[in-house]
Design a protein around this motif. Structure first.
Motif, PDB file in Angstrom:
ATOM      1  N   ARG A 182       0.834  -1.199   0.000  1.00  0.00           N
ATOM      2  CA  ARG A 182       0.000   0.000   0.000  1.00  0.00           C
ATOM      3  C   ARG A 182       0.865   1.244   0.000  1.00  0.00           C
ATOM      4  O   ARG A 182       0.593   2.212  -0.712  1.00  0.00           O
ATOM      5  CB  ARG A 182      -0.920  -0.028   1.231  1.00  0.00           C
ATOM      6  N   GLU A 218      -6.190   8.959  -4.831  1.00  0.00           N
ATOM      7  CA  GLU A 218      -5.919   7.542  -4.626  1.00  0.00           C
ATOM      8  C   GLU A 218      -6.505   7.055  -3.305  1.00  0.00           C
ATOM      9  O   GLU A 218      -7.095   5.973  -3.243  1.00  0.00           O
ATOM     10  CB  GLU A 218      -4.407   7.288  -4.643  1.00  0.00           C
ATOM     11  N   CYS A 219      -6.328   7.840  -2.239  1.00  0.00           N
ATOM     12  CA  CYS A 219      -6.861   7.455  -0.927  1.00  0.00           C
ATOM     13  C   CYS A 219      -8.385   7.395  -0.952  1.00  0.00           C
ATOM     14  O   CYS A 219      -8.991   6.455  -0.421  1.00  0.00           O
ATOM     15  CB  CYS A 219      -6.391   8.438   0.143  1.00  0.00           C
ATOM     16  N   SER A 267     -10.371   6.934  -3.548  1.00  0.00           N
ATOM     17  CA  SER A 267     -10.805   5.801  -4.371  1.00  0.00           C
ATOM     18  C   SER A 267     -10.690   4.487  -3.593  1.00  0.00           C
ATOM     19  O   SER A 267     -11.605   3.650  -3.611  1.00  0.00           O
ATOM     20  CB  SER A 267      -9.966   5.744  -5.644  1.00  0.00           C
ATOM     21  N   TYR A 268      -9.563   4.314  -2.892  1.00  0.00           N
ATOM     22  CA  TYR A 268      -9.352   3.086  -2.122  1.00  0.00           C
ATOM     23  C   TYR A 268     -10.368   2.964  -0.988  1.00  0.00           C
ATOM     24  O   TYR A 268     -10.939   1.882  -0.758  1.00  0.00           O
ATOM     25  CB  TYR A 268      -7.931   3.063  -1.568  1.00  0.00           C
ATOM     26  N   GLU A 273     -13.674   1.881  -2.261  1.00  0.00           N
ATOM     27  CA  GLU A 273     -13.651   0.446  -2.554  1.00  0.00           C
ATOM     28  C   GLU A 273     -13.874  -0.379  -1.279  1.00  0.00           C
ATOM     29  O   GLU A 273     -14.401  -1.488  -1.344  1.00  0.00           O
ATOM     30  CB  GLU A 273     -12.317   0.055  -3.182  1.00  0.00           C
ATOM     31  N   GLN A 274     -13.463   0.197  -0.132  1.00  0.00           N
ATOM     32  CA  GLN A 274     -13.602  -0.491   1.154  1.00  0.00           C
ATOM     33  C   GLN A 274     -14.921  -0.177   1.852  1.00  0.00           C
ATOM     34  O   GLN A 274     -15.107  -0.513   3.018  1.00  0.00           O
ATOM     35  CB  GLN A 274     -12.432  -0.117   2.066  1.00  0.00           C
ATOM     36  N   SER A 303      -0.415   6.781   4.416  1.00  0.00           N
ATOM     37  CA  SER A 303      -0.649   5.376   4.101  1.00  0.00           C
ATOM     38  C   SER A 303      -0.964   4.562   5.354  1.00  0.00           C
ATOM     39  O   SER A 303      -1.871   3.718   5.354  1.00  0.00           O
ATOM     40  CB  SER A 303       0.585   4.795   3.395  1.00  0.00           C
ATOM     41  N   GLU A 330      -4.399   2.535   5.969  1.00  0.00           N
ATOM     42  CA  GLU A 330      -4.347   1.084   6.213  1.00  0.00           C
ATOM     43  C   GLU A 330      -5.042   0.710   7.515  1.00  0.00           C
ATOM     44  O   GLU A 330      -5.757  -0.292   7.591  1.00  0.00           O
ATOM     45  CB  GLU A 330      -2.896   0.602   6.244  1.00  0.00           C
TER      46      GLU A 330
END
Length: 411
Positions: free
Chosen positions: A3, A20-21, A23-24, A27-28, A231, A235
């Motif tokens: 990641r 990016e964060c 979008s991720y 997704e979660q 990150s 996470e």
């Protein structure tokens, strides 16, 4: 670590990093909220608030929502920013006028392939509704050639950034029209040159992250400060199982230039968001804040720059930072909590104090404590070559940071 390396590669500017964060997180299962509308929060729900393109606040809404677990980091990093009217025709070359953003080590930016990325503002439906588009050259287009040592009187003289840090991108022989750079940007976006109203574009280091050392324990990369903290927060946040409190990750822009902006930590935006989540202020009960930013590791070639009894070694764990001048927000009570947590969960922790007479940098912690008065600490992973074009960390320290933030959220 995947990641982190993914974000280090794709997060070429603060805008790309936040995209990016976001979008991720979606997704979660995180849902985007609109600041201009009422919120109907569901216990256990996961949400994102993104008022501006270079920052976001993500949170898990606990079933009781009577306490707060907050972790914050910053999305920006030292770069070179493209100025208005950037093209300079000089001695047969085309160069681009730039200015430093943040405290970059200028000497490390010479002779490196540099890309161009950021956001471009174009015409929209009307004057007050322009369109913002992410831009990335996706290849090196600039370079800042060094001057040969034979031609320098003083090889260690200070760098004149307006003269020496100007990158080239073409020769005048290849120039087909005026505003070649702007035409290139417009062409990449498939728009007309005259559609561009403004931009926030930065030169970025194109080199990819690399592991090194006999045992591959080190990670060398651009932008580790402070993508490593961002990150780790992301996470940990997606792993949250504790729904008994409000669990927040706040990512702010402009820390490298003082945080005084609408998207920076020195604004009332986060407090407004907290007031909407819990108008009765119940979250202040048992509340805590982690201000997460990288820490100075003791340099083996310059040990005299570190405190004489508090050495910080890469690979020895997360760093808990304190300062009598309150450049770091940590106090003894908050420090005791994190120390006990790390002991209980078997997480490596080392403590850092700056050498007397050497102030070090300031973080988000003291700024946020001025308007969110809760127990707080400054933590981060130790690094060498901070603010260099390539910075250096130990992979185990990042793993420890993710573990710490995760256990903190779950406690």
């Amino acid at each position: 670590m995947d990641r982190l390396t993914n974000l280090l590669e794709k997060g070429k500017t603060q805008f790309h990093l936040v995209a990016e964060c976001s979008s991720y997180l979606q997704e979660q299962g995180f849902i985007i909220l609109d600041m201009a509308k009422d919120w109907n929060l569901t216990p256990g729900g996961k949400y994102i608030v993104q008022p501006f393109s270079s920052m976001l606040v993500a949170f898990v809404y606990g079933e009781s929502a009577t306490s707060l677990r907050l972790a914050c980091g910053h999305t920006d990093f030292p770069m070179l920013k493209l100025k208005y009217n950037p093209e300079i025709s000089k001695e047969g070359y085309l160069l681009a006028n730039v200015e430093p953003y943040g405290g970059l080590i200028t000497s490390t930016w010479f002779d490196r392939p540099l890309g161009l990325a950021g956001k471009v503002i174009t015409k929209g439906s009307d004057a007050f509704h322009p369109k913002s588009t992410l831009f990335d050259s996706e290849k090196p287009v600039f370079i800042i050639p060094n001057l040969a040592p034979h031609l320098k009187k003083d090889k260690n003289q200070d760098i004149d950034v307006q003269k020496e840090l100007i990158p080239l991108f073409a020769t005048t022989e290849k120039k087909q029209e005026d505003n070649l750079l702007q035409n290139y940007i417009a062409s990449k976006l498939s728009i007309g040159k005259d559609d561009i109203l403004d931009y926030d574009l930065y030169l970025y280091i194109c080199d990819k992250p690399e592991y090194l050392g006999i045992n591959d324990e080190f990670l060398s990369s651009a932008r580790i400060d402070n993508i490593s903290s961002v990150s780790a927060i992301i996470e940990a946040l997606v792993q949250v199982q504790n729904h008994n409190c409000i669990t927040i990750g706040a990512l702010f822009d402009n820390e490298e230039v003082g945080s005084r902006s609408k998207q920076g930590a020195d604004s009332l935006l986060l407090r407004d968001i907290l007031n909407r989540i819990a108008p009765d202020k119940s979250f202040y009960k048992d509340a805590f804040n982690l201000s997460i930013d990288v820490a100075h590791g003791t340099h083996p070639n310059y040990p005299e720059k570190s405190d004489i009894t508090n050495k910080v070694i890469l690979g020895s764990g997360v760093v808990l930072k304190t300062s009598a001048s309150q450049r770091y927000v940590t106090d003894s009570e908050a420090s005791g909590i994190i120390t006990a947590l790390c002991t209980e969960k078997n997480i490596k922790l080392q403590k850092a104090v700056n050498k007397s007479g050497m102030p070090g940098g300031q973080t988000l912690g003291p700024i946020m404590s001025s308007y969110i008065p809760v127990r707080s600490v400054d933590i981060g992973i130790p690094m060498l070559a901070m603010h260099s074009a390539r910075e250096l960390i130990h992979r185990n320290d990042y793993i420890s940071l993710v573990d710490l933030v995760t256990k903190y959220y779950e406690y």
